[in-house]
Design a protein around this motif. Structure first.
Motif, short mmCIF file in Angstrom:
data_model
loop_
_atom_site.label_atom_id
_atom_site.label_comp_id
_atom_site.label_asym_id
_atom_site.label_seq_id
_atom_site.Cartn_x
_atom_site.Cartn_y
_atom_site.Cartn_z
N PRO A 1 0.84 -1.20 0.00
CA PRO A 1 0.00 0.00 0.00
C PRO A 1 0.87 1.24 0.00
O PRO A 1 1.99 1.24 0.51
CB PRO A 1 -0.80 -0.12 1.30
N ARG A 2 0.40 2.32 -0.60
CA ARG A 2 1.17 3.57 -0.62
C ARG A 2 0.24 4.74 -0.87
O ARG A 2 -0.92 4.55 -1.24
CB ARG A 2 2.27 3.50 -1.70
N GLN A 3 0.75 5.96 -0.69
CA GLN A 3 -0.02 7.16 -0.98
C GLN A 3 0.23 7.60 -2.41
O GLN A 3 1.28 7.31 -3.00
CB GLN A 3 0.36 8.27 -0.01
N PHE A 4 -0.75 8.31 -2.98
CA PHE A 4 -0.66 8.77 -4.37
C PHE A 4 -0.73 10.30 -4.34
O PHE A 4 -1.70 10.88 -3.89
CB PHE A 4 -1.82 8.20 -5.17
N THR A 5 0.36 10.96 -4.81
CA THR A 5 0.46 12.40 -4.71
C THR A 5 -0.21 13.10 -5.89
O THR A 5 -0.47 12.49 -6.94
CB THR A 5 1.93 12.83 -4.65
N ASN A 6 -0.47 14.40 -5.72
CA ASN A 6 -1.06 15.19 -6.81
C ASN A 6 -0.13 15.24 -8.02
O ASN A 6 -0.59 15.22 -9.17
CB ASN A 6 -1.38 16.61 -6.32
N LEU A 7 1.18 15.33 -7.78
CA LEU A 7 2.13 15.36 -8.89
C LEU A 7 2.07 14.07 -9.68
O LEU A 7 2.09 14.07 -10.93
CB LEU A 7 3.55 15.59 -8.35
N GLN A 8 1.98 12.94 -8.98
CA GLN A 8 1.86 11.66 -9.67
C GLN A 8 0.53 11.57 -10.44
O GLN A 8 0.48 11.04 -11.54
CB GLN A 8 1.97 10.52 -8.66
N LYS A 9 -0.51 12.12 -9.84
CA LYS A 9 -1.82 12.11 -10.50
C LYS A 9 -1.76 12.88 -11.81
O LYS A 9 -2.24 12.40 -12.85
CB LYS A 9 -2.84 12.73 -9.55
N GLU A 10 -1.16 14.08 -11.79
CA GLU A 10 -1.05 14.88 -13.01
C GLU A 10 -0.22 14.17 -14.07
O GLU A 10 -0.56 14.17 -15.26
CB GLU A 10 -0.43 16.24 -12.67
N GLY A 11 0.88 13.54 -13.64
CA GLY A 11 1.72 12.83 -14.59
C GLY A 11 1.00 11.68 -15.25
O GLY A 11 1.11 11.46 -16.46
N LEU A 12 0.23 10.92 -14.44
CA LEU A 12 -0.49 9.78 -15.01
C LEU A 12 -1.59 10.24 -15.97
O LEU A 12 -1.84 9.59 -16.99
CB LEU A 12 -1.09 8.95 -13.87
N GLN A 13 -2.21 11.36 -15.68
CA GLN A 13 -3.25 11.88 -16.58
C GLN A 13 -2.64 12.28 -17.93
O GLN A 13 -3.24 12.01 -18.99
CB GLN A 13 -3.95 13.07 -15.92
N ILE A 14 -1.47 12.90 -17.91
CA ILE A 14 -0.80 13.27 -19.18
C ILE A 14 -0.44 12.01 -19.95
O ILE A 14 -0.64 11.93 -21.18
CB ILE A 14 0.44 14.13 -18.90
N LEU A 15 0.08 11.00 -19.24
CA LEU A 15 0.45 9.75 -19.91
C LEU A 15 -0.78 9.06 -20.50
O LEU A 15 -0.73 8.52 -21.61
CB LEU A 15 1.13 8.81 -18.92
N ALA A 16 -1.91 9.08 -19.78
CA ALA A 16 -3.13 8.46 -20.29
C ALA A 16 -3.58 9.13 -21.58
O ALA A 16 -3.99 8.46 -22.54
CB ALA A 16 -4.23 8.53 -19.24
N LYS A 17 -3.47 10.46 -21.60
CA LYS A 17 -3.83 11.18 -22.82
C LYS A 17 -2.91 10.79 -23.97
O LYS A 17 -3.34 10.60 -25.11
CB LYS A 17 -3.77 12.68 -22.56
N HIS A 18 -1.62 10.63 -23.62
CA HIS A 18 -0.66 10.27 -24.67
C HIS A 18 -0.94 8.87 -25.20
O HIS A 18 -0.87 8.62 -26.41
CB HIS A 18 0.76 10.34 -24.08
N VAL A 19 -1.28 7.91 -24.29
CA VAL A 19 -1.59 6.56 -24.73
C VAL A 19 -2.81 6.57 -25.64
O VAL A 19 -2.84 5.93 -26.70
CB VAL A 19 -1.85 5.64 -23.51
N THR A 20 -3.83 7.33 -25.22
CA THR A 20 -5.05 7.42 -26.04
C THR A 20 -4.71 7.95 -27.44
O THR A 20 -5.17 7.40 -28.45
CB THR A 20 -6.06 8.35 -25.36
N ASN A 21 -3.91 8.99 -27.47
CA ASN A 21 -3.54 9.57 -28.78
C ASN A 21 -2.75 8.59 -29.61
O ASN A 21 -2.94 8.50 -30.84
CB ASN A 21 -2.74 10.85 -28.56
#
Length: 706
Positions: free
Chosen positions: A112-132
């Motif tokens: 188990p671990r915590q998920f930071t806002n910086l990690q959240k933003e990074g994953l959202q950018i990556l998800a958009k890139h994967v979609t594209n």
């Protein structure tokens, strides 16, 4: 369609950004791509119909589960379908231009671990890139360029990771903000330079940079934790991952390199390891590390039967006195000073350990004989006998040392330590400030001592302790004025055990405390009974010896009050005997306690005067009623003229201080006559009466009252 290589790069970057063990691209058509970023995850299967993916797809939003075992969003069904070993899950749906979900980008971990806002933003950018990337055949070139730009911005904006690209020969072709922060180079300084400049000189001499590139090219990926060098040549611990990049034909295009500064983590780990194996006060190796070293020596000796080594077990004599009289802070300073002196004595070795409390152990490797180990022990004794200067105080200590050697048959570290400790205890019982070499008979003595301790515990709780009463007689009138209560132990198998055999053991184990209280209660009860039975002897007093440990107890006065109330004895008929050692070691505490006892009308005597440290001019500090001259002086009256002079001086000084005098151990008429001539008021001894059990003492009182 997007190549497998591009999916690999995306999942790796997602795992690094989120510091997770797994990154996964899951598609609703049943295909999936996953990547393990660290450690071995062999046997871990990621379910393609996981309920967690379904949650993210259904709600079309980021799903964060920091602990799958605790999160209330998971139903029983979800837990049943989700892999039990995955504790951390974050999934973001992949949504095409029509608004439909066609998959998830997920990161997972077995912890188990915590998920930071910086990690959240990074994953959202990556998800958009994967979609594209996956929908690139439906996208305009402008949208594709926007996606690529977002991806590059993500890499460039990561500040905690150095992310850069190398050409096939190891020359740097890209450089992100994190790389500038960690390594100290700006892009214009480093692009075009060979990445080997980040390695320490010793690694460059071994051609390590080129070797790791070859390994990454051959295996696809290389990872390590090792030293790296910044621009200013300072070193830092780095976690480094090098990934080989190939085109669709398999040709090597270069390498992606991700570096993380883990210096603080390494330092914390090293500190934890150091703390686990070293003593916090002295900095020496502790018991755990010493036993590990000892185990290594025993294994070596097993392979080389001629090899001989020794263990020295050191214990400070009367260290408790230092703590009690000068305080624990001074005691700690003494321990540190001893450690420093031992380290100086044994330069260049870490075979010294603080074993706990005031005990130290030393490992002597490759000794020639018992004589060599004994010689070293003697030198240590001499070295530590020199004064220590602690907080403007000159402090002297002595130590007792036990020596054990790895003779045939010993295979366990604990056995060797046990033997060395037994030898140390023998050294203490034989007078302290010396060393003793272990032999087999000592183990038998230690076993007998343990048995005696167990028997003594049973005796205190059972009915084996007995009191004898020795009369204290007026040397002027010949009448009995009181008794001294003397403790005896009637062992069910061994018969009578005398105080010299069990009192030192009782003091060492703390059993002296309940014994003291039993003696005080029983003697007060007995005297009160005699006073009632023989009214003419209501003036009788009872002398009770209390140990220094008992006098140091904070609730001593309360316990004495309770005993006097229970037995009904008037306080003025109780006389407590105190040793010289207690008075000299704790003068302030002793004086305060004695004054409180005097307020209760309890009489006070100093026992065995002349055998301790208390000088004649020291007596005026304490409110004492009686001084008892030790039998060692009385026995030499009429034999050694100097002793007679000393005894006469003691009697005279005591009288000048308003104290009565009792002479112990009177055995001859000549001794009695001399003491009477010196105007010594009272006496004890076999000439007057031996110690009596309660029945015999009662008969003596009865016959004296006729």
């Amino acid at each position: 369609m997007t190549s497998q290589e591009e999916l690999d790069n995306i999942t790796r970057l997602a795992a690094y950004i989120c510091q997770s063990a797994i990154a996964l691209i899951y598609l609703t058509d049943g295909t999936q791509q996953w990547f393990a970023s660290e450690g071995s995850l062999e046997g871990l299967q990621i379910s393609t119909d996981s309920a967690c993916h379904a949650y993210a797809l259904l709600h079309k939003e980021l799903l964060i589960i920091e602990d799958t075992w605790q999160d209330t969003k998971l139903t029983t069904t979800a837990l049943a379908t989700f892999t039990h070993s995955v504790r951390f899950y974050v999934g973001i749906p992949l949504i095409n231009c029509q608004g439909d979900s066609f998959g998830c980008l997920c990161v997972m971990d077995v912890k188990p671990r915590q998920f930071t806002n910086l990690q959240k933003e990074g994953l959202q950018i990556l998800a958009k890139h994967v979609t594209n990337q996956l929908e690139s055949h439906h996208m305009t070139s402008q949208v594709l360029r926007e996606s690529e730009t977002s991806f590059q911005l993500l890499v460039q904006s990561v500040k905690d990771y150095a992310i850069f690209m190398l050409d096939p020969n190891g020359y740097i072709i890209t450089w992100n903000e994190g790389a500038a922060k960690i390594k100290g180079y700006q892009p214009k300084e480093i692009i075009g330079q060979h990445f080997s400049r980040f390695y320490p000189q010793e690694d460059i001499l071994r051609d390590k940079p080129n070797r790791v590139l070859k390994m990454a090219a051959a295996e696809g990926r290389f990872e390590e934790e090792a030293w790296r060098v910044r621009k200013d040549r300072s070193r830092f611990w780095a976690n480094v991952v090098i990934t080989a990049l190939r085109d669709e034909s398999g040709k090597l295009k270069g390498f992606a390199k991700v570096t993380r500064d883990i210096t603080e983590r390494k330092r914390a780990e090293e500190q934890l390891i150091h703390n686990a194996f070293h003593d916090a006060l002295t900095g020496l190796p502790n018991r755990t590390l010493f036993i590990e070293r000892l185990g290594h020596e025993l294994r070596y000796a097993k392979r080389h039967p001629e090899y001989l080594f020794a263990v020295l077990f050191l214990d400070i004599d009367r260290f408790k006195t230092i703590n009690e009289s000068l305080g624990h802070a001074v005691g700690d300073s003494v321990l540190k000073a001893i450690a420093q002196r031992l380290e100086t004595f044994f330069k260049g070795t870490d075979a010294i350990a603080r074993f706990g409390g005031d005990a130290f152990t030393i490992l002597l490797e490759d000794v020639l004989s018992i004589s060599e180990a004994s010689w070293i022990a003697e030198k240590i004794t001499q070295e530590l006998a020199l004064p220590f200067y602690i907080k403007e105080r000159e402090i002297f200590i002595t130590i007792s040392i036990g020596i054990a050697l790895n003779f045939e048959g010993l295979t366990q570290p604990d056995d060797l330590l046990r033997d060395a400790e037994i030898a140390m205890f023998i050294a203490k019982t034989e007078g302290r400030a010396r060393y003793q070499v272990f032999d087999a008979s000592m183990h038998d003595r230690a076993v007998r001592r343990l048995q005696l301790e167990n028997d003594l515990r049973r005796a205190i709780s059972g009915d084996e302790l007995r009191l004898f009463y020795q009369p204290i007689v007026s040397l002027i009138t010949g009448k009995i004025t009181g008794f001294e209560a003397l403790l005896r132990w009637q062992h069910p198998q061994k018969g009578w055990v005398y105080p010299g055999e069990f009192i030192p053991l009782a003091e060492e184990t703390g059993l002296i405390l309940p014994m003291d209280l039993w003696v005080l209660r029983e003697s007060c009860r007995q005297l009160k009974q005699w006073q009632i039975q023989y009214p003419n002897y209501r003036y009788l007093t009872i002398n009770v010896n209390l140990s220094g440990q008992q006098f140091s107890q904070p609730n001593l006065l309360e316990k004495i009050d309770i005993i006097l109330a229970e037995t009904g004895l008037d306080a003025e008929h109780l006389k407590l005997e105190i040793t010289e050692a207690f008075l000299i070691n704790k003068p302030e505490e002793a004086s305060a306690t004695l004054k409180l006892l005097k307020k209760r009308q309890i009489k006070l005597a100093i026992d065995d005067f002349g055998t301790g440290y208390c000088g004649l001019n020291y007596l005026h500090r304490f409110p004492l009623d009686t001084l008892k001259i030790d039998r060692s002086f009385v026995s030499k009256l009429g034999v050694e003229r100097e002793v007679s002079i000393i005894v006469e001086a003691i009697v005279s000084l005591a009288h000048n201080l308003g104290m009565e005098v009792v002479a112990e151990g009177i055995e001859t008429k000549e001794q009695q006559a001399q003491l009477q001539a010196m105007q010594c008021e009272y006496g004890q001894g076999y000439l007057l009466s031996k110690p009596l059990d309660k029945e015999a003492a009662q008969l003596l009182i009865a016959s004296s009252s006729l």
